[in-house]
Motif scaffolding. Sequence first.
Motif, PDB file in Angstrom:
ATOM      1  N   LYS A 101     -45.023  60.138  17.492  1.00  0.00           N
ATOM      2  CA  LYS A 101     -45.992  60.496  16.447  1.00  0.00           C
ATOM      3  C   LYS A 101     -45.417  60.147  15.075  1.00  0.00           C
ATOM      4  O   LYS A 101     -44.215  60.255  14.857  1.00  0.00           O
ATOM      5  CB  LYS A 101     -46.320  61.993  16.500  1.00  0.00           C
ATOM      6  N   GLN A 102     -46.291  59.749  14.167  1.00  0.00           N
ATOM      7  CA  GLN A 102     -45.841  59.521  12.795  1.00  0.00           C
ATOM      8  C   GLN A 102     -45.575  60.872  12.143  1.00  0.00           C
ATOM      9  O   GLN A 102     -46.417  61.776  12.177  1.00  0.00           O
ATOM     10  CB  GLN A 102     -46.889  58.752  12.005  1.00  0.00           C
ATOM     11  N   ALA A 103     -44.400  60.998  11.531  1.00  0.00           N
ATOM     12  CA  ALA A 103     -43.971  62.290  11.013  1.00  0.00           C
ATOM     13  C   ALA A 103     -43.441  62.184   9.600  1.00  0.00           C
ATOM     14  O   ALA A 103     -42.825  61.179   9.222  1.00  0.00           O
ATOM     15  CB  ALA A 103     -42.902  62.899  11.929  1.00  0.00           C
ATOM     16  N   VAL A 104     -43.673  63.235   8.830  1.00  0.00           N
ATOM     17  CA  VAL A 104     -43.062  63.404   7.517  1.00  0.00           C
ATOM     18  C   VAL A 104     -42.044  64.525   7.623  1.00  0.00           C
ATOM     19  O   VAL A 104     -42.358  65.615   8.135  1.00  0.00           O
ATOM     20  CB  VAL A 104     -44.110  63.743   6.440  1.00  0.00           C
ATOM     21  N   VAL A 105     -40.836  64.255   7.163  1.00  0.00           N
ATOM     22  CA  VAL A 105     -39.763  65.247   7.194  1.00  0.00           C
ATOM     23  C   VAL A 105     -39.498  65.741   5.778  1.00  0.00           C
ATOM     24  O   VAL A 105     -39.366  64.939   4.840  1.00  0.00           O
ATOM     25  CB  VAL A 105     -38.457  64.643   7.761  1.00  0.00           C
ATOM     26  N   TYR A 106     -39.422  67.059   5.611  1.00  0.00           N
ATOM     27  CA  TYR A 106     -39.088  67.663   4.322  1.00  0.00           C
ATOM     28  C   TYR A 106     -37.645  68.141   4.357  1.00  0.00           C
ATOM     29  O   TYR A 106     -37.303  69.049   5.114  1.00  0.00           O
ATOM     30  CB  TYR A 106     -40.028  68.828   4.011  1.00  0.00           C
ATOM     31  N   ALA A 107     -36.798  67.504   3.543  1.00  0.00           N
ATOM     32  CA  ALA A 107     -35.378  67.862   3.463  1.00  0.00           C
ATOM     33  C   ALA A 107     -35.100  68.559   2.136  1.00  0.00           C
ATOM     34  O   ALA A 107     -35.857  68.393   1.175  1.00  0.00           O
ATOM     35  CB  ALA A 107     -34.517  66.615   3.600  1.00  0.00           C
ATOM     36  N   HIS A 108     -34.002  69.296   2.067  1.00  0.00           N
ATOM     37  CA  HIS A 108     -33.718  70.085   0.862  1.00  0.00           C
ATOM     38  C   HIS A 108     -32.881  69.338  -0.166  1.00  0.00           C
ATOM     39  O   HIS A 108     -32.788  69.747  -1.312  1.00  0.00           O
ATOM     40  CB  HIS A 108     -33.008  71.384   1.250  1.00  0.00           C
ATOM     41  N   SER A 109     -32.247  68.227   0.239  1.00  0.00           N
ATOM     42  CA  SER A 109     -31.412  67.472  -0.691  1.00  0.00           C
ATOM     43  C   SER A 109     -31.412  66.005  -0.285  1.00  0.00           C
ATOM     44  O   SER A 109     -31.766  65.653   0.850  1.00  0.00           O
ATOM     45  CB  SER A 109     -29.978  67.997  -0.681  1.00  0.00           C
ATOM     46  N   ILE A 110     -30.987  65.154  -1.202  1.00  0.00           N
ATOM     47  CA  ILE A 110     -30.925  63.717  -0.917  1.00  0.00           C
ATOM     48  C   ILE A 110     -29.900  63.440   0.177  1.00  0.00           C
ATOM     49  O   ILE A 110     -30.147  62.638   1.077  1.00  0.00           O
ATOM     50  CB  ILE A 110     -30.596  62.931  -2.202  1.00  0.00           C
ATOM     51  N   ASP A 111     -28.757  64.111   0.099  1.00  0.00           N
ATOM     52  CA  ASP A 111     -27.727  63.914   1.131  1.00  0.00           C
ATOM     53  C   ASP A 111     -28.270  64.258   2.517  1.00  0.00           C
ATOM     54  O   ASP A 111     -28.062  63.515   3.480  1.00  0.00           O
ATOM     55  CB  ASP A 111     -26.498  64.780   0.826  1.00  0.00           C
ATOM     56  N   TYR A 148     -35.584  78.309  -3.585  1.00  0.00           N
ATOM     57  CA  TYR A 148     -34.157  78.404  -3.308  1.00  0.00           C
ATOM     58  C   TYR A 148     -33.389  77.249  -3.939  1.00  0.00           C
ATOM     59  O   TYR A 148     -33.887  76.132  -4.045  1.00  0.00           O
ATOM     60  CB  TYR A 148     -33.917  78.417  -1.793  1.00  0.00           C
ATOM     61  N   THR A 149     -32.166  77.523  -4.355  1.00  0.00           N
ATOM     62  CA  THR A 149     -31.340  76.489  -4.970  1.00  0.00           C
ATOM     63  C   THR A 149     -30.797  75.557  -3.895  1.00  0.00           C
ATOM     64  O   THR A 149     -30.624  75.946  -2.733  1.00  0.00           O
ATOM     65  CB  THR A 149     -30.155  77.096  -5.729  1.00  0.00           C
ATOM     66  N   LYS A 150     -30.497  74.317  -4.299  1.00  0.00           N
ATOM     67  CA  LYS A 150     -29.952  73.339  -3.367  1.00  0.00           C
ATOM     68  C   LYS A 150     -28.622  73.813  -2.791  1.00  0.00           C
ATOM     69  O   LYS A 150     -28.381  73.715  -1.586  1.00  0.00           O
ATOM     70  CB  LYS A 150     -29.765  71.998  -4.067  1.00  0.00           C
ATOM     71  N   ASP A 151     -27.736  74.356  -3.640  1.00  0.00           N
ATOM     72  CA  ASP A 151     -26.420  74.787  -3.176  1.00  0.00           C
ATOM     73  C   ASP A 151     -26.530  75.889  -2.125  1.00  0.00           C
ATOM     74  O   ASP A 151     -25.814  75.875  -1.118  1.00  0.00           O
ATOM     75  CB  ASP A 151     -25.570  75.282  -4.354  1.00  0.00           C
ATOM     76  N   SER A 152     -27.441  76.856  -2.365  1.00  0.00           N
ATOM     77  CA  SER A 152     -27.570  77.957  -1.412  1.00  0.00           C
ATOM     78  C   SER A 152     -28.169  77.466  -0.098  1.00  0.00           C
ATOM     79  O   SER A 152     -27.817  77.953   0.977  1.00  0.00           O
ATOM     80  CB  SER A 152     -28.404  79.097  -1.997  1.00  0.00           C
ATOM     81  N   MET A 153     -29.088  76.483  -0.159  1.00  0.00           N
ATOM     82  CA  MET A 153     -29.638  75.932   1.081  1.00  0.00           C
ATOM     83  C   MET A 153     -28.570  75.164   1.839  1.00  0.00           C
ATOM     84  O   MET A 153     -28.524  75.186   3.067  1.00  0.00           O
ATOM     85  CB  MET A 153     -30.859  75.058   0.781  1.00  0.00           C
ATOM     86  N   ASP A 154     -27.678  74.464   1.090  1.00  0.00           N
ATOM     87  CA  ASP A 154     -26.551  73.771   1.732  1.00  0.00           C
ATOM     88  C   ASP A 154     -25.740  74.756   2.575  1.00  0.00           C
ATOM     89  O   ASP A 154     -25.395  74.494   3.724  1.00  0.00           O
ATOM     90  CB  ASP A 154     -25.638  73.134   0.687  1.00  0.00           C
ATOM     91  N   LYS A 155     -25.426  75.913   1.970  1.00  0.00           N
ATOM     92  CA  LYS A 155     -24.588  76.913   2.652  1.00  0.00           C
ATOM     93  C   LYS A 155     -25.311  77.521   3.842  1.00  0.00           C
ATOM     94  O   LYS A 155     -24.750  77.685   4.924  1.00  0.00           O
ATOM     95  CB  LYS A 155     -24.172  78.001   1.660  1.00  0.00           C
ATOM     96  N   ALA A 156     -26.583  77.882   3.637  1.00  0.00           N
ATOM     97  CA  ALA A 156     -27.336  78.519   4.713  1.00  0.00           C
ATOM     98  C   ALA A 156     -27.558  77.565   5.879  1.00  0.00           C
ATOM     99  O   ALA A 156     -27.457  77.951   7.043  1.00  0.00           O
ATOM    100  CB  ALA A 156     -28.672  79.028   4.182  1.00  0.00           C
ATOM    101  N   LEU A 157     -27.854  76.309   5.554  1.00  0.00           N
ATOM    102  CA  LEU A 157     -28.163  75.346   6.598  1.00  0.00           C
ATOM    103  C   LEU A 157     -26.916  74.753   7.251  1.00  0.00           C
ATOM    104  O   LEU A 157     -26.993  74.125   8.287  1.00  0.00           O
ATOM    105  CB  LEU A 157     -29.021  74.223   6.033  1.00  0.00           C
ATOM    106  N   SER A 158     -25.741  74.962   6.632  1.00  0.00           N
ATOM    107  CA  SER A 158     -24.513  74.413   7.204  1.00  0.00           C
ATOM    108  C   SER A 158     -24.177  75.062   8.536  1.00  0.00           C
ATOM    109  O   SER A 158     -23.412  74.519   9.322  1.00  0.00           O
ATOM    110  CB  SER A 158     -23.348  74.613   6.231  1.00  0.00           C
ATOM    111  N   ASN A 159     -24.747  76.240   8.802  1.00  0.00           N
ATOM    112  CA  ASN A 159     -24.484  76.910  10.069  1.00  0.00           C
ATOM    113  C   ASN A 159     -25.231  76.261  11.234  1.00  0.00           C
ATOM    114  O   ASN A 159     -24.945  76.542  12.383  1.00  0.00           O
ATOM    115  CB  ASN A 159     -24.892  78.387   9.976  1.00  0.00           C
TER     116      ASN A 159
END
Length: 462
Positions: free
Chosen positions: A217-227, A189-200
């Motif tokens: 617990k020690q955790a790793v987080v996977y984010a879709h963009s730097i922001d 998925y593109t970053k822009d489309s994930m921005d829109k979908a996740l903005s909800n």
Amino acid sequence: MYELRPYQQDLITKITNSMKKGHKSIVVQSPPRTGKTVVMAEIARRTTLKTNRVLFLIHRKEVLDQAVRTFKEQNVVPELLTAGMVQTLTRKVDKLSEPQLILIDEAHHALAKSYQRILKQFPNAFILLFTATPIRTGRQQLDLIADDIIVGQSIQELTEKGFLAPFRYFQPPNDFDVKQLKKSSTGDYTKDSMDKALSNKLFGHIVKQYKRIANDKQAVVYAHSIDAALKITAEFNEAGISASEVDGTTPKDKREKIVQKFRDQKLKILVNVNLFTEGVDLPNVDCVIMARPTASLALYLQFSMRCLNPRPDKTAIIIDHANNFKKFGYPDDERDWKSAMITGSKSKKVKESEPTFAIATCDYCFAVVKASQVKDGKCPICGNPIKVPDKAKKIADVDLIERGKERKKIIEDAIHDTVMTNVMNKSVSELKSYAELKAYQKLHGFKPGWVYIMAKKKGIFK
């Protein structure tokens, strides 16, 4: 030297037998976190001891450095090994010494032109294509370049034998707006489309759910963009939970210091963007937080299984804020890899799932209709005022639910419900009555409006 585990020895035996049968290009599947690099290093050691040359290909610098250290520890003859990033080696392929064996890590990338330029340069070499997921997001699959596949032990088997940690999986009770997700040329998925979908924000608040489900617990987080990653990092730190963010723009020395701090357990949360997916060793991860969707099964398994390195009494935690499990199932689901890697295979077809359109309910006639059917704020059935829910205003300040809790009750109900039992193995096209639609909706967790829409589509009435 590394002492190979039984399942790793079994892989090598199967590879040897396949070669003896005349296969030249072989896909080797084994789940993430199972030491594929060690297997490749042992194969390279045996190959170079016979004075045969080995070429090792990978597409990321961090993974390459780690792999080279493993090859060295396994006593691979260094003069007979060429190891490098495909992006580099493809530019000087004419100057490479001819190998008798080519090892490709994360081989679901191997149909790319850069790989193909190298493989075509050495048509007589044996090729071993190692991957956790021999299925690609595009239409073309690895059967175009491979003549055999060896499937390693399943995640369930490896967990039962103690080679992977058991895990608990937490998922949201609601969906975000998947209609807004668009794919890029890479298949994800593109970053822009994930921005829109996740903005909800139709997923649980990340820090709140971490504290409730996996606190300390020690955790790793996977984010879709730097922001998004920086925002998540700030929220953890504001809550008094130490967190740092790394991404492709982070200077190498700074990134290494942050990762080492995490390895030394002086940092609780490591937030990243597209870094800790393939190969990079982070042994003390106890929790994975997926704060982004993905269209790639390979990425999903890399994300979700990052925390499955075992140790005594460990139970890992996987927190899925993006409902990735709805697209791919759970990490330990059984998968038919042999069929999946065949171009045009029917096994890759996605099952019918619940509709992604917005649904409105009329307070007067209780009809459930598509939001797009509502005109001028009136119910298309009775004409009375009807309110269309504003998805953008839905705040998913909800608690995520653990895998199996709701399903267990549904299955228990199904045992005592004849209609539900009858529809268990049916497809949507095979459902013939309103009762069957209702049972199917309940069994699969679809929204109530799905029954009305499917019934109308099929011409079925109560």
